[in-house]
Design a protein around this motif. Sequence first.
Motif, PDB file in Angstrom:
ATOM      1  N   LEU A 129      25.178   1.423 -12.247  1.00  0.00           N
ATOM      2  CA  LEU A 129      25.762   2.285 -11.228  1.00  0.00           C
ATOM      3  C   LEU A 129      24.600   2.945 -10.495  1.00  0.00           C
ATOM      4  O   LEU A 129      23.634   3.407 -11.131  1.00  0.00           O
ATOM      5  CB  LEU A 129      26.673   3.351 -11.832  1.00  0.00           C
ATOM      6  N   ALA A 130      24.673   2.966  -9.182  1.00  0.00           N
ATOM      7  CA  ALA A 130      23.562   3.482  -8.380  1.00  0.00           C
ATOM      8  C   ALA A 130      24.082   4.339  -7.244  1.00  0.00           C
ATOM      9  O   ALA A 130      25.212   4.170  -6.782  1.00  0.00           O
ATOM     10  CB  ALA A 130      22.727   2.323  -7.817  1.00  0.00           C
ATOM     11  N   ALA A 131      23.246   5.259  -6.814  1.00  0.00           N
ATOM     12  CA  ALA A 131      23.570   6.079  -5.649  1.00  0.00           C
ATOM     13  C   ALA A 131      22.291   6.430  -4.920  1.00  0.00           C
ATOM     14  O   ALA A 131      21.300   6.843  -5.541  1.00  0.00           O
ATOM     15  CB  ALA A 131      24.307   7.357  -6.058  1.00  0.00           C
ATOM     16  N   PHE A 132      22.289   6.223  -3.621  1.00  0.00           N
ATOM     17  CA  PHE A 132      21.210   6.720  -2.768  1.00  0.00           C
ATOM     18  C   PHE A 132      21.559   8.150  -2.369  1.00  0.00           C
ATOM     19  O   PHE A 132      22.702   8.447  -2.034  1.00  0.00           O
ATOM     20  CB  PHE A 132      21.066   5.854  -1.523  1.00  0.00           C
ATOM     21  N   LEU A 208      25.635  -3.545  -5.249  1.00  0.00           N
ATOM     22  CA  LEU A 208      25.861  -4.104  -3.919  1.00  0.00           C
ATOM     23  C   LEU A 208      26.636  -3.125  -3.052  1.00  0.00           C
ATOM     24  O   LEU A 208      26.319  -2.927  -1.873  1.00  0.00           O
ATOM     25  CB  LEU A 208      26.599  -5.437  -4.012  1.00  0.00           C
ATOM     26  N   ARG A 209      27.647  -2.487  -3.643  1.00  0.00           N
ATOM     27  CA  ARG A 209      28.416  -1.508  -2.880  1.00  0.00           C
ATOM     28  C   ARG A 209      27.541  -0.306  -2.534  1.00  0.00           C
ATOM     29  O   ARG A 209      27.649   0.264  -1.430  1.00  0.00           O
ATOM     30  CB  ARG A 209      29.651  -1.066  -3.675  1.00  0.00           C
ATOM     31  N   ALA A 210      26.665   0.105  -3.461  1.00  0.00           N
ATOM     32  CA  ALA A 210      25.790   1.251  -3.188  1.00  0.00           C
ATOM     33  C   ALA A 210      24.870   0.965  -2.003  1.00  0.00           C
ATOM     34  O   ALA A 210      24.672   1.823  -1.136  1.00  0.00           O
ATOM     35  CB  ALA A 210      24.968   1.590  -4.428  1.00  0.00           C
ATOM     36  N   ALA A 211      24.289  -0.237  -1.952  1.00  0.00           N
ATOM     37  CA  ALA A 211      23.411  -0.588  -0.835  1.00  0.00           C
ATOM     38  C   ALA A 211      24.204  -0.726   0.463  1.00  0.00           C
ATOM     39  O   ALA A 211      23.764  -0.273   1.522  1.00  0.00           O
ATOM     40  CB  ALA A 211      22.655  -1.869  -1.149  1.00  0.00           C
ATOM     41  N   HIS A 250      19.357   7.137  -7.644  1.00  0.00           N
ATOM     42  CA  HIS A 250      19.875   7.458  -8.979  1.00  0.00           C
ATOM     43  C   HIS A 250      20.465   6.205  -9.611  1.00  0.00           C
ATOM     44  O   HIS A 250      21.188   5.449  -8.953  1.00  0.00           O
ATOM     45  CB  HIS A 250      20.956   8.537  -8.883  1.00  0.00           C
ATOM     46  N   LEU A 251      20.164   6.002 -10.905  1.00  0.00           N
ATOM     47  CA  LEU A 251      20.649   4.823 -11.605  1.00  0.00           C
ATOM     48  C   LEU A 251      21.086   5.165 -13.019  1.00  0.00           C
ATOM     49  O   LEU A 251      20.460   5.996 -13.688  1.00  0.00           O
ATOM     50  CB  LEU A 251      19.562   3.752 -11.713  1.00  0.00           C
ATOM     51  N   SER A 252      22.128   4.507 -13.475  1.00  0.00           N
ATOM     52  CA  SER A 252      22.492   4.491 -14.888  1.00  0.00           C
ATOM     53  C   SER A 252      22.817   3.059 -15.267  1.00  0.00           C
ATOM     54  O   SER A 252      23.301   2.279 -14.442  1.00  0.00           O
ATOM     55  CB  SER A 252      23.671   5.427 -15.178  1.00  0.00           C
TER      56      SER A 252
END
Length: 447
Positions: A129-132, A208-211, A250-252
């Motif tokens: 899971l990622a977030a910019f 992919l959705r985060a990017a 941010h990554l988990s």
Amino acid sequence: MAAHVAERVETGRIDLVRFLYADHGGIIRGKSVAGPRVAERLHTGIGHTVAMMAMTMLDTLQPVEGMGPVGEVRILADPSTFTPLPYAPGAAVMLSDLVQPDGRPWAACPRTFLKQAVAELADVGYSVLAAFEPEFTLGRRTPTDQGPDRLVPIDDSLCYSATGFHAAHDFAVELLHALEAQGMRVEHYHPELGHGQQEMSIRPAPPLRAADNHVLYRETVRAVAMRQGLWASLAPKPIAGQAGNGCHLHLSLWSGDRNVFHDPAGAYGLSNEGRWFIGGLLAHLPALTALTSGTVNGFRRLVPRSWASAYACYGSDNREAAVRICSPMRDAAEESTNLELKPSDSSANPYLSLGAVIRAGLDGIRCKTEPGAAVDVDPDTLPEADRPPRLPSSLGEALDALEADDLLMTALGPLRGAAYLAVKRADVEAFAGRDADYECFHHFTKF
């Protein structure tokens, strides 16, 4: 899926559908198709010259073998990303891959690079899971008597101040509504340290959705500002004397419904895998910065004592460390355990940036790379002999590190790697010897 998109185009009275991608310079580019032709173009894509992935942020074409005047790719939109644009009535957008004319993946497609990284994770049982977390400067593009236009901030308020909320309220509310209308869930908003500086963050998503979200976010911020007679820039340093705009990543790491980074018995609540992931990031960090902060302007931000990170180290809630172990939420410790990469900004191509970070962290897990001791002070305050390694101080240094990094260059592949290095080295040359006004102008007008 194509039929569903065509129906939405018709019922939503969409006249033009934009097929967007991010290039090696970090610029968002694309073409659009008339609404009635969208189903056809979802099958064939839109024709596009291969040369565009050898174009710099100043629109100068670089001599890259396989990216000259001869050759064609297709901009092939992903129909699952279709969304009407709330700031552009009559228009919609889809994020796109660059494919060969027969539909096979093209070796220089950034979105495919991230897809391949996600597949590597899945092969060993992981997901991310990622977030910019972008910052940007809100102001007005103002002509000067001599030299290029400059960005004049909307206010001179203090960090997190109520005055900052007042000054940007109408813009912030419209931006929030526009982001949420495109499926992004806004989590926080506040005025930041720099004059006119804003931060509005959205919830994490699969990579992919985060990017894709970050591409949409960048476009939305700039478009909403223009509709209000303002100018917004996500450039790392749109104003040389003000705080820089980061885009912390941010990554988990997850295995099924378990957050692999979380271990309440580990130091800082972090598991072995989390520690090794940090080790991988630090081992590849000099090269990573060429992808996560990949502009000349980005390295103006990465200086000591600026809370942007200038040293290759990690720490628990240390905002001068390149990798921060974020304190988890009290009532949701496992869910919220995550790492923050600080030498990251919105001038980067988010697909290349996130794909490279995933590969570096996974390499750390595979090799059980120990990150060393955490740093719990500002590393720049330590005696010089005790300081962690300094991050590259320029894009040129970072590109040298990238070219020497076998893992990342192999992942990029010969065509993409050669093109990326050529485009970025051309930027280094183009800005060499130019003053800060010239550099800031060309970045705040493009990012």
